[in-house]
Design an enzyme around this catalytic site. Structure first.
Site, PDB file in Angstrom:
ATOM      1  N   HIS A  46       0.840  -1.205   0.000  1.00  0.00           N
ATOM      2  CA  HIS A  46       0.000   0.000   0.000  1.00  0.00           C
ATOM      3  C   HIS A  46       0.875   1.256   0.000  1.00  0.00           C
ATOM      4  O   HIS A  46       0.577   2.246  -0.674  1.00  0.00           O
ATOM      5  CB  HIS A  46      -0.886   0.037   1.252  1.00  0.00           C
ATOM      6  CG  HIS A  46      -1.840  -1.114   1.383  1.00  0.00           C
ATOM      7  ND1 HIS A  46      -1.748  -2.052   2.383  1.00  0.00           N
ATOM      8  CD2 HIS A  46      -2.924  -1.469   0.655  1.00  0.00           C
ATOM      9  CE1 HIS A  46      -2.729  -2.930   2.275  1.00  0.00           C
ATOM     10  NE2 HIS A  46      -3.463  -2.608   1.225  1.00  0.00           N
ATOM     11  N   LYS A 159      -0.471  -6.426  -8.329  1.00  0.00           N
ATOM     12  CA  LYS A 159      -0.676  -7.734  -7.681  1.00  0.00           C
ATOM     13  C   LYS A 159      -2.094  -8.248  -7.925  1.00  0.00           C
ATOM     14  O   LYS A 159      -2.302  -9.429  -8.139  1.00  0.00           O
ATOM     15  CB  LYS A 159      -0.439  -7.616  -6.173  1.00  0.00           C
ATOM     16  CG  LYS A 159      -0.581  -8.940  -5.458  1.00  0.00           C
ATOM     17  CD  LYS A 159      -0.297  -8.807  -3.985  1.00  0.00           C
ATOM     18  CE  LYS A 159      -1.547  -8.488  -3.187  1.00  0.00           C
ATOM     19  NZ  LYS A 159      -2.524  -9.588  -3.164  1.00  0.00           N
TER      20      LYS A 159
HETATM   21  P1  AMP Z   1      -6.250  -4.109  -0.514  1.00  0.00           P
HETATM   22  O1  AMP Z   1      -6.184  -3.330   0.753  1.00  0.00           O
HETATM   23  O2  AMP Z   1      -5.691  -5.507  -0.389  1.00  0.00           O
HETATM   24  O3  AMP Z   1      -7.603  -4.059  -1.180  1.00  0.00           O
HETATM   25  O4  AMP Z   1      -5.265  -3.384  -1.512  1.00  0.00           O
HETATM   26  C1  AMP Z   1      -5.405  -2.017  -1.821  1.00  0.00           C
HETATM   27  C2  AMP Z   1      -4.554  -1.725  -3.024  1.00  0.00           C
HETATM   28  O5  AMP Z   1      -3.187  -2.016  -2.730  1.00  0.00           O
HETATM   29  C3  AMP Z   1      -4.941  -2.571  -4.246  1.00  0.00           C
HETATM   30  O6  AMP Z   1      -4.899  -1.777  -5.408  1.00  0.00           O
HETATM   31  C4  AMP Z   1      -3.882  -3.636  -4.254  1.00  0.00           C
HETATM   32  O7  AMP Z   1      -3.629  -4.170  -5.537  1.00  0.00           O
HETATM   33  C5  AMP Z   1      -2.674  -2.863  -3.740  1.00  0.00           C
HETATM   34  N1  AMP Z   1      -1.687  -3.782  -3.187  1.00  0.00           N
HETATM   35  C6  AMP Z   1      -1.897  -4.729  -2.248  1.00  0.00           C
HETATM   36  N2  AMP Z   1      -0.750  -5.429  -2.031  1.00  0.00           N
HETATM   37  C7  AMP Z   1       0.182  -4.917  -2.876  1.00  0.00           C
HETATM   38  C8  AMP Z   1       1.554  -5.208  -3.142  1.00  0.00           C
HETATM   39  N3  AMP Z   1       2.202  -6.183  -2.502  1.00  0.00           N
HETATM   40  N4  AMP Z   1       2.189  -4.480  -4.076  1.00  0.00           N
HETATM   41  C9  AMP Z   1       1.544  -3.477  -4.738  1.00  0.00           C
HETATM   42  N5  AMP Z   1       0.262  -3.156  -4.535  1.00  0.00           N
HETATM   43  C10 AMP Z   1      -0.422  -3.860  -3.611  1.00  0.00           C
END
Ligand code: AMP
Length: 299
Positions: A46, A159
């Site tokens: 994030h 990801k």
């Molecule tokens: P989430 O909180 O899991 O819904 O993720 C929020 C955003 O962060 C989404 O756009 C995910 O794709 C991105 N994200 C989560 N993990 C990663 C990571 N390891 N590398 C890059 N972006 C990420």
């Protein structure tokens, strides 16, 4: 000289109207607005999105909302990790200007009758097949955030590759007029993509999870050595995962735009996978001809 990011506490916004007022005030003052949608439990993945948004936009809002509409009835909505205090500290240290943290009732008032359907392979294959309704829930919340937050740019992580394709498509289909910026996957030192769900893994499962990046590294090496048969590449990945005792949900070689599967692999196609380790389901992706191997082979 780069402006030093402020470390003051971000303004807390809790309703879509608050978010809209904040964003329109920024834009009226001639300031560009970046938005980073998240479900909280913030980590280095994030943070990379947030840092990029802070670097590229005058004002940044991070949204933190564990969206019930994108979880299936037997999925981990109730136990999904939540760490609001730490998240807000991280946002302050990153120089974020506002945090949108709505309640479920605010986002989904009783009596709602509107839904969004993501149809075709993009919505219904791979993640869409394994998690029926998932992308409809993602599409609904992302649309609501973009419509209320009217950002110039919104940042998503590679990801979640199929999610990125869904968001790009819905922005185009609904004429939302926001630039979607996709940021590279941030990985741990052993190559595993950082995910809020990694906390579910036991120490032993965490070691076995290394098979995910190493399987993709092996397939990248095969592609770079000239292999173009998509089935051969997918079989390589599947065998590596199964040898490590992972329960493979799917492995596929797809076109990035619409997630249709290809027979012949070409640069910019993506190898996507989902696998279970115990009760934890993880996904990963590499872009052929674009990404370097996530980790050395055979790790
Ligand atoms: P989430 O909180 O899991 O819904 O993720 C929020 C955003 O962060 C989404 O756009 C995910 O794709 C991105 N994200 C989560 N993990 C990663 C990571 N390891 N590398 C890059 N972006 C990420």
């Amino acid at each position: 000289m780069m402006p030093t990011p402020s470390t003051s506490t971000p303004e807390l916004l809790s309703t879509p109207d608050d978010l809209r007022r904040w964003s329109l005030a920024c834009r009226a003052a001639g300031l560009s607005v970046g938005m980073v949608p998240t479900m909280g439990a913030l980590h280095a993945g994030h943070r990379a999105l947030i840092d990029r948004s802070v670097a590229e936009s005058d004002r940044v809002v991070v949204t933190i909302f564990v969206n019930p509409a994108q979880f299936g009835p037997h999925e981990d909505f109730a136990r999904y990790p939540r760490s609001m205090d730490a998240d807000l500290r991280m946002l302050a240290s990153a120089g974020v200007h506002a945090a949108f943290v709505p309640s479920v009732e605010t986002m989904y008032p009783p009596g709602r009758v509107t839904r969004l359907d993501i149809t075709g392979p993009l919505g219904e294959r791979l993640e869409g097949a394994s998690r029926p309704g998932h992308f409809n829930g993602v599409a609904l919340v992302v649309t609501k955030l973009l419509v209320a937050g009217v950002p110039d740019r919104a940042y998503f992580g590679q990801k979640d590759a199929q999610q990125c394709a869904v968001v790009r498509r819905l922005v185009r289909d609904l004429d939302i007029g926001v630039e979607i910026v996709v940021c590279p996957t941030v990985r741990d030192t052993d190559g595993l993509a950082i995910s809020s769900r990694n906390v579910y893994l036991s120490t032993e499962e965490r070691v076995r999870a290394r098979a995910i990046p190493s399987s993709l590294a092996t397939a990248i090496a095969q592609f770079e050595a000239g292999e173009r048969d998509a089935t051969a590449l997918a079989t390589t990945v599947r065998s590596c995962l199964e040898n490590a005792g992972l329960d493979v949900d799917y492995v596929a070689v797809v076109r990035a735009e619409d997630f249709t599967e290809v027979e012949r692999a070409a640069p910019t196609n993506q190898i996507v996978l989902a696998a279970r380790i115990g009760s934890t389901r993880l996904i990963d992706v590499v872009r052929l001809g674009v990404d370097t191997a996530p980790v050395g082979r055979g790790v």
